[in-house]
Enzyme design. Structure first.
Site, PDB file in Angstrom:
ATOM      1  N   ARG A  42      -1.461   4.054 -12.656  1.00  0.00           N
ATOM      2  CA  ARG A  42      -2.265   2.897 -13.062  1.00  0.00           C
ATOM      3  C   ARG A  42      -2.937   3.143 -14.419  1.00  0.00           C
ATOM      4  NH1 ARG A  42      -5.246   0.694  -7.585  1.00  0.00           N
ATOM      5  NH2 ARG A  42      -3.372   0.224  -6.414  1.00  0.00           N
ATOM      6  N   ASP A 151     -16.541 -10.406  -6.628  1.00  0.00           N
ATOM      7  CA  ASP A 151     -15.706  -9.200  -6.685  1.00  0.00           C
ATOM      8  C   ASP A 151     -16.110  -8.424  -7.933  1.00  0.00           C
ATOM      9  OD1 ASP A 151     -12.834  -8.432  -5.149  1.00  0.00           O
ATOM     10  OD2 ASP A 151     -13.117  -7.463  -7.112  1.00  0.00           O
TER      11      ASP A 151
END
Ligand SMILES: C[S@@+](CC[C@H](N)C(=O)[O-])C[C@H]1O[C@@H](n2cnc3c(N)ncnc32)[C@H](O)[C@@H]1O
Length: 281
Positions: A42, A151
């Site tokens: 990632r 979030d």
């Protein structure tokens, strides 16, 4: 050449540990050794995207708390898996138990507040909005219903706010609900659906890191904290549960994810089904 490049960029134990403590400090997420490869992949995506020379350089960059790359790094680390009506028993419970009771007991105030605390790309709050609209029908116009969806990850929030999804994300939803609440695109967009404005009108999306102070005062009638506690350690989970309780009204409902449960010792919470808890006092 490729091998040399990969070696140059691979995360050694020390680098991984430094990164883990940075991720923990910012997000509460505990990364374990088995995630080292995933984290490496990632991060390498970000390293390539911004054209930086090495992991060390990248680490120096994100170590600056004012770095513009820091939010991108945190977005890359979070796992955002979700779906419409995921763990459907929660939405069934709301429809058949909670909402009728709430309407009976709070029919005077006609106020309903729900918080989706790790809403990812929006499927969870939109499923909540469908549940409310389906339950209340036109009676919803007499109610003050609000869903707060938050979030940490700014990229998923953007997707949630846009409310546009690949058709395959909704194809398992019963056709009647699909047709009523999603608009299928045409031409080049025929593989996409957009959620109806009526759903969007019920939801406010905001960026919020659960590790930071929360600006909301509550009380909430329902708090959904699903599939995010698992990324945190026990002390963080306990701290968050305490804070949720402070914002949940008496007889309000807390819903957790399938592999998350309340440890014994929370006498004020009564289990009402799989990962469904009612605040008793
Ligand atoms: C696996 S998803 C769960 C989505 C949804 N609740 C569900 O169950 O389908 C976990 C979400 O938690 C968010 N998250 C992780 N750490 C967070 C934090 N410290 N504060 C707020 N959200 C966080 C991630 O960005 C991600 O979108």
């Amino acid at each position: 050449m490729e091998t040399a490049r990969a070696d140059q960029h691979s995360l050694n134990k020390r680098e991984f540990e430094d990164l883990c403590s940075m991720v923990y400090d910012y997000t509460g997420i505990v990364l374990v050794e088995s995630k080292r490869e995933m984290v490496y992949r990632r991060i390498m995506r970000r390293v390539r995207a911004i054209g930086i020379g090495s992991f060390s350089e990248y680490f120096r960059l994100i170590s600056d708390p004012n770095s513009e790359e820091l939010p991108n790094f945190l977005n890359a680390i979070t796992t955002n898996l979700t779906s419409f009506f995921r763990e459907n028993h929660h939405f069934d419970y709301l429809k058949t138990d909670f909402l009728p009771e709430h309407e009976r007991d709070y029919g005077q105030d006609k106020r309903l507040r729900i918080w989706s605390t790790a809403s990812s790309t929006g499927e969870e709050p939109y499923s909540l909005a469908i549940t409310l609209r389906e339950y209340f029908g036109s009676r919803i116009n007499n109610w003050d219903c609000k869903i707060l969806a938050t979030d940490l990850d700014t990229t998923v929030l953007e997707t949630a706010i846009n409310g546009i999804y690949k058709f395959e994300r909704v194809e398992n939803i019963p056709e009647k609900i699909q047709k009523k609440w999603f608009l299928r695109g045409s031409g080049d967009n025929s593989e996409y659906v957009k959620v109806s404005q009526d759903l969007q009108d019920l939801i406010t999306f905001k960026q919020l890191n659960l590790m930071h102070d929360w600006p909301m005062r509550g009380p909430f009638d329902v708090i959904m904290c699903r599939n995010v506690l698992i990324y945190f350690d026990k002390p963080t989970q306990a701290k968050l549960l305490g804070k949720f309780m402070g914002l949940l009204r008496v007889n309000g409902v807390l819903m957790l994810g399938h592999s998350e449960s309340i440890a014994k010792g929370y006498d004020e919470l009564e289990c009402r089904g799989k990962t469904i808890y009612v605040r008793r006092r």
